[in-house]
Design a protein around this motif. Structure first.
Motif, short mmCIF file in Angstrom:
data_model
loop_
_atom_site.label_atom_id
_atom_site.label_comp_id
_atom_site.label_asym_id
_atom_site.label_seq_id
_atom_site.Cartn_x
_atom_site.Cartn_y
_atom_site.Cartn_z
N ALA A 59 -6.82 -17.27 8.54
CA ALA A 59 -6.32 -18.63 8.81
C ALA A 59 -5.53 -19.19 7.63
O ALA A 59 -4.62 -20.00 7.83
CB ALA A 59 -7.48 -19.56 9.15
N VAL A 60 -5.88 -18.77 6.40
CA VAL A 60 -5.21 -19.34 5.22
C VAL A 60 -4.42 -18.28 4.43
O VAL A 60 -4.06 -18.51 3.28
CB VAL A 60 -6.21 -20.06 4.28
CG1 VAL A 60 -6.84 -21.26 4.98
CG2 VAL A 60 -7.26 -19.11 3.75
N ARG A 61 -4.13 -17.15 5.06
CA ARG A 61 -3.46 -16.08 4.33
C ARG A 61 -2.10 -16.49 3.78
O ARG A 61 -1.73 -16.06 2.69
CB ARG A 61 -3.38 -14.81 5.16
CG ARG A 61 -2.40 -14.84 6.29
CD ARG A 61 -2.50 -13.57 7.15
NE ARG A 61 -1.56 -13.57 8.25
CZ ARG A 61 -1.70 -14.28 9.35
NH1 ARG A 61 -2.75 -15.06 9.52
NH2 ARG A 61 -0.78 -14.22 10.29
N ALA A 62 -1.37 -17.35 4.48
CA ALA A 62 -0.06 -17.79 3.98
C ALA A 62 -0.25 -18.59 2.69
O ALA A 62 0.51 -18.42 1.72
CB ALA A 62 0.66 -18.62 5.02
N GLU A 63 -1.27 -19.44 2.65
CA GLU A 63 -1.58 -20.22 1.45
C GLU A 63 -1.96 -19.29 0.29
O GLU A 63 -1.50 -19.46 -0.85
CB GLU A 63 -2.73 -21.18 1.76
CG GLU A 63 -3.20 -22.01 0.60
CD GLU A 63 -4.41 -22.86 0.96
OE1 GLU A 63 -5.18 -23.18 0.04
OE2 GLU A 63 -4.60 -23.19 2.15
N PRO A 77 3.24 -10.27 -2.17
CA PRO A 77 2.21 -9.69 -1.30
C PRO A 77 2.74 -8.54 -0.44
O PRO A 77 2.03 -7.55 -0.21
CB PRO A 77 1.77 -10.87 -0.43
CG PRO A 77 2.06 -12.07 -1.26
CD PRO A 77 3.30 -11.72 -2.05
N GLU A 78 3.99 -8.63 -0.03
CA GLU A 78 4.58 -7.59 0.83
C GLU A 78 4.68 -6.25 0.11
O GLU A 78 4.78 -5.21 0.75
CB GLU A 78 5.98 -8.00 1.30
CG GLU A 78 6.04 -9.31 2.06
CD GLU A 78 6.04 -10.55 1.15
OE1 GLU A 78 6.50 -10.49 -0.01
OE2 GLU A 78 5.54 -11.58 1.60
N ARG A 79 4.70 -6.27 -1.21
CA ARG A 79 4.83 -5.03 -1.98
C ARG A 79 3.49 -4.46 -2.43
O ARG A 79 3.43 -3.37 -2.96
CB ARG A 79 5.69 -5.29 -3.24
CG ARG A 79 7.14 -5.52 -2.92
CD ARG A 79 8.00 -5.52 -4.18
NE ARG A 79 7.76 -4.34 -4.99
CZ ARG A 79 7.63 -4.36 -6.32
NH1 ARG A 79 7.71 -5.48 -6.99
NH2 ARG A 79 7.42 -3.24 -6.98
N MET A 80 2.43 -5.21 -2.24
CA MET A 80 1.12 -4.76 -2.70
C MET A 80 0.54 -3.73 -1.73
O MET A 80 0.80 -3.77 -0.53
CB MET A 80 0.17 -5.96 -2.82
CG MET A 80 0.56 -6.92 -3.93
SD MET A 80 -0.41 -8.45 -3.94
CE MET A 80 -1.98 -7.85 -4.51
N VAL A 81 -0.26 -2.83 -2.28
CA VAL A 81 -1.01 -1.89 -1.45
C VAL A 81 -1.90 -2.74 -0.53
O VAL A 81 -2.53 -3.70 -0.98
CB VAL A 81 -1.86 -0.95 -2.34
CG1 VAL A 81 -2.79 -0.10 -1.53
CG2 VAL A 81 -0.95 -0.11 -3.23
N ALA A 82 -1.95 -2.39 0.75
CA ALA A 82 -2.65 -3.22 1.74
C ALA A 82 -4.12 -3.45 1.38
O ALA A 82 -4.64 -4.56 1.56
CB ALA A 82 -2.53 -2.60 3.13
N VAL A 83 -4.80 -2.45 0.85
CA VAL A 83 -6.21 -2.61 0.48
C VAL A 83 -6.33 -3.60 -0.68
O VAL A 83 -7.21 -4.47 -0.68
CB VAL A 83 -6.85 -1.25 0.10
CG1 VAL A 83 -8.21 -1.44 -0.53
CG2 VAL A 83 -6.95 -0.36 1.32
N ALA A 87 -8.29 -7.21 -0.66
CA ALA A 87 -9.34 -7.53 -1.63
C ALA A 87 -9.02 -8.83 -2.36
O ALA A 87 -9.91 -9.67 -2.57
CB ALA A 87 -9.49 -6.38 -2.63
N VAL A 88 -7.77 -9.02 -2.74
CA VAL A 88 -7.36 -10.26 -3.43
C VAL A 88 -7.53 -11.46 -2.50
O VAL A 88 -8.08 -12.48 -2.89
CB VAL A 88 -5.90 -10.15 -3.94
CG1 VAL A 88 -5.37 -11.51 -4.40
CG2 VAL A 88 -5.81 -9.14 -5.08
N ARG A 89 -7.06 -11.32 -1.28
CA ARG A 89 -7.20 -12.42 -0.31
C ARG A 89 -8.66 -12.77 -0.09
O ARG A 89 -9.04 -13.94 -0.05
CB ARG A 89 -6.58 -12.02 1.03
CG ARG A 89 -5.07 -12.07 1.07
CD ARG A 89 -4.57 -11.53 2.39
NE ARG A 89 -3.14 -11.71 2.60
CZ ARG A 89 -2.45 -11.09 3.54
NH1 ARG A 89 -3.05 -10.26 4.38
NH2 ARG A 89 -1.16 -11.32 3.67
N LEU A 90 -9.49 -11.76 0.05
CA LEU A 90 -10.92 -11.96 0.29
C LEU A 90 -11.56 -12.72 -0.87
O LEU A 90 -12.27 -13.70 -0.67
CB LEU A 90 -11.59 -10.61 0.52
CG LEU A 90 -13.03 -10.59 0.98
CD1 LEU A 90 -13.21 -11.36 2.28
CD2 LEU A 90 -13.48 -9.14 1.16
#
Length: 154
Positions: A59-63, A77-83, A87-90
């Motif tokens: 819900a707040v990933r854009a923020e 964020p688009e260039r970061m490894v998805a995992v 982890a950063v978002r979490l």
């Protein structure tokens, strides 16, 4: 299962779900939760906590992504490894936005998950990104707290 082990398991599930949602942007959160292969007998509180983390982060990933762009030079964020991104978002959601756990716990858990599921450099990378963002947010908060105060008062 202890509370800390249960929460760790919930974070593992949340990381996996966030990763899959990132790779399949057409998929809805509820659909991802429904399709996730929870282990047979997985405790309800683990599933519930994982689900609340995923819903909250999504819900707040854009923020969260805007905070990454603002504070981490050269790593959109688009260039970061998805995992690593998951982890950063979490950690930012759980420790900064929702304040569900103390920030050091959120960071430590994110680093552990990145080490387990990411590349050989993921743990250090996630720790560095979170450290930079947290220091910047703390600085902004301390500067903001100083505004509006009477400079004549000590």
């Amino acid at each position: 299962m202890s509370l800390s082990r249960g929460r760790h398991r919930a974070r593992e599930i949340a990381l996996q779900l966030l990763y899959s949602l990132d790779l399949r942007p057409d998929q809805k959160v509820e659909e991802a939760l429904e399709l996730f292969p929870f282990e047979e007998g997985e405790e309800g509180n683990i599933v519930q906590y994982a689900s609340s983390l995923v819903r909250g982060v999504w819900a707040v990933r854009a923020e969260i992504d805007n905070e990454i762009r603002r504070h981490v030079v050269g790593w959109r964020p688009e260039r970061m490894v998805a995992v690593d991104l998951a982890a950063v978002r979490l950690a930012l959601y759980e420790g900064v936005i929702a304040r569900l756990v103390p920030l050091p716990v959120a960071i430590s858990e994110a680093v552990d998950l990145a080490k387990k599921y990411g590349t050989e450099h993921s743990g250090r990378f996630v720790n560095g990104v979170l450290g930079r963002i947290v220091r910047a947010l703390e600085l902004e908060e301390s500067v903001g707290a100083g505004e509006g105060q009477d400079p004549r008062r000590g």
